[in-house]
Design an enzyme around this catalytic site. Structure first.
Site, PDB file in Angstrom:
ATOM      1  CG  PHE A   1      -1.777  11.290  -8.284  1.00 43.43           C
ATOM      2  CD1 PHE A   1      -2.584  12.041  -9.131  1.00 43.43           C
ATOM      3  CD2 PHE A   1      -2.378  10.593  -7.252  1.00 43.43           C
ATOM      4  CE1 PHE A   1      -3.969  12.090  -8.945  1.00 43.43           C
ATOM      5  CE2 PHE A   1      -3.747  10.640  -7.052  1.00 43.43           C
ATOM      6  CZ  PHE A   1      -4.543  11.389  -7.899  1.00 43.43           C
TER       7      PHE A   1
ATOM      8  CG  ASP B   1     -11.236   6.709  -5.610  1.00 35.56           C
ATOM      9  OD1 ASP B   1     -12.251   6.875  -4.903  1.00 35.56           O
ATOM     10  OD2 ASP B   1     -10.087   6.563  -5.151  1.00 35.56           O
TER      11      ASP B   1
ATOM     12  NE  ARG C   1      -4.134  -2.123  -3.126  1.00 36.61           N
ATOM     13  CZ  ARG C   1      -4.947  -1.511  -2.271  1.00 36.61           C
ATOM     14  NH1 ARG C   1      -4.576  -0.414  -1.655  1.00 36.61           N
ATOM     15  NH2 ARG C   1      -6.144  -1.990  -2.043  1.00 36.61           N
TER      16      ARG C   1
ATOM     17  CB  SER D   1      -3.012   3.571  -1.294  1.00 35.40           C
ATOM     18  OG  SER D   1      -4.181   4.155  -0.784  1.00 35.40           O
TER      19      SER D   1
ATOM     20  CD  GLU E   1       1.152  14.064  -6.050  1.00 30.90           C
ATOM     21  OE1 GLU E   1       1.130  15.280  -6.351  1.00 30.90           O
ATOM     22  OE2 GLU E   1       0.268  13.531  -5.357  1.00 30.90           O
TER      23      GLU E   1
ATOM     24  NE  ARG F   1      -9.144   0.262  -4.131  1.00 32.31           N
ATOM     25  CZ  ARG F   1     -10.471   0.152  -4.165  1.00 32.31           C
ATOM     26  NH1 ARG F   1     -11.097   0.061  -5.312  1.00 32.31           N
ATOM     27  NH2 ARG F   1     -11.164   0.148  -3.055  1.00 32.31           N
TER      28      ARG F   1
END
Lengths: 317, 280
Positions: free
Chosen positions: A86, A120, A13, A40, A61, A170
């Protein structure tokens, strides 16, 4: 086996974020949108340097996808940013009608893809996004493997006129792609030439494939390793050329085996050169909470899983 | 264009709508007829347009149809404005046509800038186009049209919140308030309460056109809407229309939302709308 070493680990990212910053300086038509995940997605530098070209949409979104489609009317090149979950499943119909069917030049940039999102858990760990996106007519689907390749891909898609899904993640992973390596959409990268088996990997699984190749070499097995960063359009020529030599394939991806890279490869092989194949992918399951490393291990995505898959496919040869 | 000329164009557009849906025995005449006056006025009296069609529409006003099922009226108005030959209306919903059941850019039909039909997406697209105009320092406006039933789609409220919150004041979104949707009256299908109060609560500037099938009322209302742009708020026009307007048996019912007339019914409807500018 060609040696791959690294001196630094970084998240893919960040490659996107730094690529976006470079685009902000180089291309005045590039605009960025985010649905409340600026940190993020590593978009802050772009925002600091181009505040007027950034659109904070809020947690909405569907609206972000529509606004991005609208921004192309007037010549802008919108990059949307949110988690992969998303970016795709939540807004599939918006992407389908307002971007893909309408042929809009939007870059859907999706972070935190796959189980390596980690703690998560399954609500956020999408393993179906490649499948959804590759089924849309005209959509380009890219899943780069490390920081350098993600940065290069981010730059490359700005020059391509049409909708693109760019998938990254991530966790910090080794940087082994040369910083100056040109990113060609739809062109696979040969990492190691071998004779016994072809290992075709995308995204985070490319590093696992390299490690598997080293282990296989110790066991006297020569693996050809190909980095397929573009799942659609697929570099069919590179795959068929390699398979003609090795006569068996293992596909590796951080995605459900249903709808992923492996199925795309299997289609090409079934049509042109039926070949024994094994799949390193998640087994039609949701993920769960845990550290990225433990999850990769549990869900059969580690280099060990790649080695095991190679053994299985060699038995079928 | 004078009022009389606009009236004549409206009558011809109504004939086009009826003949298009009759020919292929499908399509949505009710909402199309209800918005004939609005779209005729918008394209011929309200919007500032360049000659020809350019997707980016720099330096001209833009229109987005969100409730894409009223494609017959959109196509007729575009053709009569000169975006494509009126004869092409003959191909509506047929194989290999640029006039798809719902508007699309895929076949390259001039005048259409986004696909619509899956409801609730048009306001977001219009917002993006409006913000591109601001970035381009383009003073022209963006118009959009939405069904009242369409507001049941949640994405609209994301867009409505964003438009006011981000002060997108070069956008005029019109809601076709005809009180009807496929399954019946909107208040029976899903009571929405006061649309006006909702837009107000979200921070829009609202203007009501009670006679939404009256050209004079539409023209003066929309000119007022334009005057209200550039003042920090998006502008919402609540346009009260009659579904099926201009054909007596199609009015005061939701029955003709998505149904084509029979041969006999068509003849009756056309007799109520005698040819003015020549059929396609």
């Amino acid at each position: 086996m060609k040696k791959y070493t690294y001196t630094e680990k970084k998240d893919t990212r960040s490659g996107f974020g730094d690529g976006l910053t470079a685009l902000g300086r180089a291309n005045p038509n590039v605009v960025a949108l985010c649905a409340d995940l600026v940190g993020s997605l590593k978009m802050q530098n772009f925002i600091d340097e181009n505040p007027e070209r950034f659109f904070q949409i809020g947690i909405a979104e569907a609206n972000m996808i529509g606004i991005a489609a609208g921004l192309t009317i007037g010549g802008k090149i919108p990059f949307t940013g949110t988690f992969a979950n998303f970016s795709t499943g939540r807004v599939y119909d918006q992407i389908r009608q307002s971007i893909a069917y309408s042929g809009k030049n939007v870059k859907i940039c999706a972070s935190h893809a796959g189980v390596t999102l980690g703690e998560d858990g399954a609500t956020h760990q999408i393993l179906e996004d490649i499948g959804m996106m590759k089924m849309l007519p005209g959509m380009v689907v890219i899943n780069p493997c490390d920081y350098n390749q993600t940065k290069a891909a981010t730059l490359a898609i700005a020059d391509y006129d049409g909708p693109v899904y760019l998938r990254f993640g991530r966790p910090v992973v080794p940087i082994f792609t040369p910083a100056n390596q040109k990113f060609e959409i739809g062109k696979a990268v040969m990492l190691n030439e071998g004779t016994d088996v072809t290992i075709i990997a995308t995204g985070h699984l490319v590093w696992e494939a390299i490690q598997a190749g080293e282990e296989l070499e110790k066991q006297g097995i020569s693996a050809e390793i190909i980095n397929v960063h573009t799942i659609k359009p697929l570099d069919e020529e590179a795959i068929l050329k390699s398979v003609a030599k090795t006569r068996c394939v293992v596909s590796c991806e951080e995605h459900n085996y249903l709808g992923g890279l492996g199925e795309s490869i299997a289609r090409v092989l079934a049509k042109n050169n039926p070949t024994p194949m094994e799949f390193v992918a998640t087994n039609d399951t949701f993920g769960e909470s845990g550290t990225p490393e433990k999850l990769m291990e549990k869900y059969g995505l580690s280099s060990t899983a790649v080695v095991d898959a190679v053994k299985r496919v060699l038995d079928k040869k | 264009m004078g009022l009389e000329e606009l009236e004549r164009l409206c009558t011809q557009v109504r004939r086009d709508i009826l003949r298009m849906v009759h020919k292929v025995n499908s399509g949505h005449p009710g909402g199309s007829l209800g918005c004939a006056e609005f779209l005729v006025a918008l394209y011929n009296e309200i919007m500032t347009l360049e000659d020809g069609f350019d997707m980016d529409g720099i330096g001209e006003d833009l229109f987005f149809l969100s409730n894409g099922h009223i494609s017959p009226v959109f196509y007729s108005v575009l053709a009569r404005k000169g975006y494509f030959p009126v004869e092409e209306l003959n191909t509506f919903r047929l194989l290999d046509s640029r006039l798809q059941g719902h508007p699309a850019t895929h076949e390259g039909l001039p005048g259409v800038r986004i696909a619509s039909g899956s409801l609730g997406q048009g306001m977001s697209v219009a917002l993006g186009a409006a913000q591109a105009k601001k970035l381009n320092k383009d003073q022209r406006l963006v118009f959009s049209l939405h069904g009242d039933g369409e507001l049941q789609e949640g994405q609209n409220w994301e867009a409505i919140m964003y438009a006011a919150g981000k002060k997108v004041d070069n956008l005029i979104s019109t809601v076709d308030v005809n009180g009807k949707q496929i399954d019946g009256a909107t208040d029976e299908v899903l009571p929405m309460g006061s649309i006006k109060a909702k837009f107000e609560a979200f921070g829009w500037d609202i203007l009501e056109i009670d006679k939404g099938n009256d050209l004079e009322a539409i023209v003066s209302g929309m000119k007022e809407a334009i005057r209200r742009t550039g003042k920090g708020k998006p502008v919402c026009v609540l346009l009260k229309t009659e579904m099926g307007n201009g054909v007596d048996y199609m009015m005061h019912t939701h029955a003709w939302h998505g149904k084509a007339p029979s041969d006999e019914q068509l003849e009756n409807a056309l007799a109520q709308n005698p040819e003015t500018l020549g059929d396609y």
